[in-house]
Design a protein around this motif. Structure first.
Motif, PDB file in Angstrom:
ATOM      1  N   ASN A  59      68.964  22.770  49.370  1.00 53.33           N
ATOM      2  CA  ASN A  59      69.795  23.758  50.052  1.00 53.33           C
ATOM      3  C   ASN A  59      69.720  25.060  49.243  1.00 53.33           C
ATOM      4  O   ASN A  59      70.467  25.254  48.284  1.00 53.33           O
ATOM      5  CB  ASN A  59      71.238  23.251  50.149  1.00 53.33           C
ATOM      6  CG  ASN A  59      72.102  24.147  51.019  1.00 53.33           C
ATOM      7  OD1 ASN A  59      71.858  25.347  51.114  1.00 53.33           O
ATOM      8  ND2 ASN A  59      73.123  23.572  51.630  1.00 53.33           N
ATOM      9  N   TYR A  60      68.813  25.930  49.641  1.00 57.73           N
ATOM     10  CA  TYR A  60      68.564  27.153  48.883  1.00 57.73           C
ATOM     11  C   TYR A  60      69.774  28.090  48.892  1.00 57.73           C
ATOM     12  O   TYR A  60      70.056  28.760  47.888  1.00 57.73           O
ATOM     13  CB  TYR A  60      67.326  27.876  49.429  1.00 57.73           C
ATOM     14  CG  TYR A  60      66.043  27.161  49.125  1.00 57.73           C
ATOM     15  CD1 TYR A  60      65.411  27.320  47.886  1.00 57.73           C
ATOM     16  CD2 TYR A  60      65.444  26.311  50.054  1.00 57.73           C
ATOM     17  CE1 TYR A  60      64.221  26.663  47.591  1.00 57.73           C
ATOM     18  CE2 TYR A  60      64.263  25.643  49.775  1.00 57.73           C
ATOM     19  CZ  TYR A  60      63.647  25.819  48.538  1.00 57.73           C
ATOM     20  OH  TYR A  60      62.475  25.155  48.246  1.00 57.73           O
ATOM     21  N   ASN A  61      70.495  28.157  50.022  1.00 58.05           N
ATOM     22  CA  ASN A  61      71.671  29.029  50.087  1.00 58.05           C
ATOM     23  C   ASN A  61      72.760  28.575  49.120  1.00 58.05           C
ATOM     24  O   ASN A  61      73.379  29.389  48.428  1.00 58.05           O
ATOM     25  CB  ASN A  61      72.229  29.055  51.517  1.00 58.05           C
ATOM     26  CG  ASN A  61      71.320  29.802  52.475  1.00 58.05           C
ATOM     27  OD1 ASN A  61      70.556  30.672  52.071  1.00 58.05           O
ATOM     28  ND2 ASN A  61      71.396  29.465  53.756  1.00 58.05           N
ATOM     29  N   SER A  91      74.126  30.623  45.819  1.00 57.84           N
ATOM     30  CA  SER A  91      75.551  30.871  45.606  1.00 57.84           C
ATOM     31  C   SER A  91      75.991  30.363  44.235  1.00 57.84           C
ATOM     32  O   SER A  91      76.728  31.044  43.512  1.00 57.84           O
ATOM     33  CB  SER A  91      76.366  30.187  46.709  1.00 57.84           C
ATOM     34  OG  SER A  91      77.738  30.385  46.515  1.00 57.84           O
ATOM     35  N   GLY A 139      73.155  39.578  51.165  1.00 52.17           N
ATOM     36  CA  GLY A 139      72.377  38.339  51.258  1.00 52.17           C
ATOM     37  C   GLY A 139      72.320  37.658  49.910  1.00 52.17           C
ATOM     38  O   GLY A 139      71.869  38.269  48.932  1.00 52.17           O
ATOM     39  N   GLU A 140      72.805  36.423  49.849  1.00 53.61           N
ATOM     40  CA  GLU A 140      72.837  35.722  48.561  1.00 53.61           C
ATOM     41  C   GLU A 140      71.440  35.494  48.017  1.00 53.61           C
ATOM     42  O   GLU A 140      71.248  35.462  46.805  1.00 53.61           O
ATOM     43  CB  GLU A 140      73.577  34.395  48.722  1.00 53.61           C
ATOM     44  CG  GLU A 140      75.083  34.581  48.952  1.00 53.61           C
ATOM     45  CD  GLU A 140      75.832  33.274  49.044  1.00 53.61           C
ATOM     46  OE1 GLU A 140      75.216  32.276  49.486  1.00 53.61           O
ATOM     47  OE2 GLU A 140      77.020  33.235  48.670  1.00 53.61           O
ATOM     48  N   ASP A 141      70.447  35.347  48.895  1.00 51.17           N
ATOM     49  CA  ASP A 141      69.072  35.169  48.424  1.00 51.17           C
ATOM     50  C   ASP A 141      68.566  36.429  47.727  1.00 51.17           C
ATOM     51  O   ASP A 141      67.879  36.354  46.694  1.00 51.17           O
ATOM     52  CB  ASP A 141      68.148  34.794  49.600  1.00 51.17           C
ATOM     53  CG  ASP A 141      68.199  35.816  50.735  1.00 51.17           C
ATOM     54  OD1 ASP A 141      69.233  36.503  50.888  1.00 51.17           O
ATOM     55  OD2 ASP A 141      67.202  35.915  51.483  1.00 51.17           O
ATOM     56  N   HIS A 199      77.633  38.401  51.767  1.00 49.49           N
ATOM     57  CA  HIS A 199      76.903  38.261  53.033  1.00 49.49           C
ATOM     58  C   HIS A 199      76.363  39.600  53.540  1.00 49.49           C
ATOM     59  O   HIS A 199      75.445  39.627  54.367  1.00 49.49           O
ATOM     60  CB  HIS A 199      77.797  37.615  54.097  1.00 49.49           C
ATOM     61  CG  HIS A 199      78.874  38.520  54.620  1.00 49.49           C
ATOM     62  ND1 HIS A 199      80.115  38.624  54.031  1.00 49.49           N
ATOM     63  CD2 HIS A 199      78.902  39.381  55.676  1.00 49.49           C
ATOM     64  CE1 HIS A 199      80.853  39.486  54.704  1.00 49.49           C
ATOM     65  NE2 HIS A 199      80.139  39.958  55.704  1.00 49.49           N
TER      66      HIS A 199
END
Length: 279
Positions: A256-258, A262, A191-193, A188
């Motif tokens: 769900n991109y997040n 992940s 940022g996972e993206d 976090h």
């Protein structure tokens, strides 16, 4: 860590074999003084060791002549550590102490490289005993220098587990991304993206397209949004969102991109996307 140095005979630095040159904290060796030093490159089962000789030559130029590649899940790798440490200590005149038959090793390194796992594996192999240190898949599990943990009976050897210590400043952005990708920095914070985007770039740059087959994609892509969308849909990772239309609010399912990012990152960390050398 500095206060415990008086009982330490050798430093065992553990690092991730996927980033053998990047991310190590040089201040650790400077702050902990001159001691016999063994660099243990853990998680070798996840690293592409095609260029192992080049890595060893680069490390030697940095002053590291004592290097071991290991996988803490394989006994044959773990069994090499204590004989190597014992030889280092015995060959160092400053630490030849015939009156003291036991040795104490301080385990150091950045977060989440497997320091506690190495200690537990040594106890399992040499003492047939269970875990002495808590392990986890996220950085920051070990928070204090623990009491001595015995890992061997012949010779008598104890280890000190220590918290992972990152350099206060990471000067290179790519080094920071490598650390984050390997889990040394909490997801976090970066940022996972961002981590997923760097992972896709890395795999494509090395022409390692196993992610295509793993997720059933049509082909390689450098568009992280498109890849994450495909991952989300193929794994059923969707979320309900409300969309305002001319006739009112309509609830639809969207990727769900997040969650997909992940999943992508954790698949890499488990070795499901192939072996990679980031350095």
């Amino acid at each position: 860590m500095q206060k415990r140095l008086r009982v330490v005979d050798c430093l065992l630095e553990v690092h991730d074999a996927r980033i053998p040159l990047s991310g190590r904290n040089p201040q650790l060796q400077e702050a902990l003084g001159i001691r016999p030093h063994l660099l243990l490159l853990n998680k070798m089962d996840l690293a592409d060791l095609t260029h192992k000789q080049r890595i060893l030559e680069c490390l030697e130029q940095q002053g590291f002549r004592n290097v071991l590649f290991t996988d803490c899940l394989k006994d044959e790798n773990i069994q090499k550590i204590i004989p190597h440490v014992t030889e280092l200590i015995s060959n160092s005149p400053r630490y030849q102490r015939d009156e003291n038959a036991e040795s104490c090793i301080m385990v150091i390194g950045v977060p989440n490289v497997g320091k506690s796992s190495v200690i537990n594996s040594l106890r399992r192999v040499h003492l047939r005993k269970g875990k002495a240190s808590v392990v986890g898949g996220t950085p920051g599990i070990t928070r204090a220098v623990l009491t001595r943990i015995q890992v061997s009976e012949r010779p008598i050897m104890f280890l000190l587990d220590t918290p992972g210590v990152l350099s206060p400043q990471i000067g290179c952005v790519e080094t920071g991304l490598k650390l984050a990708l390997c889990g040394a920095i909490k997801d976090h914070l970066v940022g996972e993206d961002v981590i997923a985007d760097y992972l896709l770039y890395t795999l494509n740059q090395r022409q390692q397209f196993s992610y295509v087959e793993h997720y059933g994609l049509d082909g390689p892509s450098d568009n992280v949004e498109s890849v994450l969308k495909s991952i989300a849909l193929s794994l059923g990772k969707t979320q309900k969102i409300k969309v305002l239309t001319g006739t009112g609010n309509v609830t639809v399912k969207a990727p769900n991109y997040n969650a997909a990012a992940s999943e992508f990152i954790h698949a890499f960390r488990k070795g499901l996307l192939g072996k990679v050398m980031l350095d």
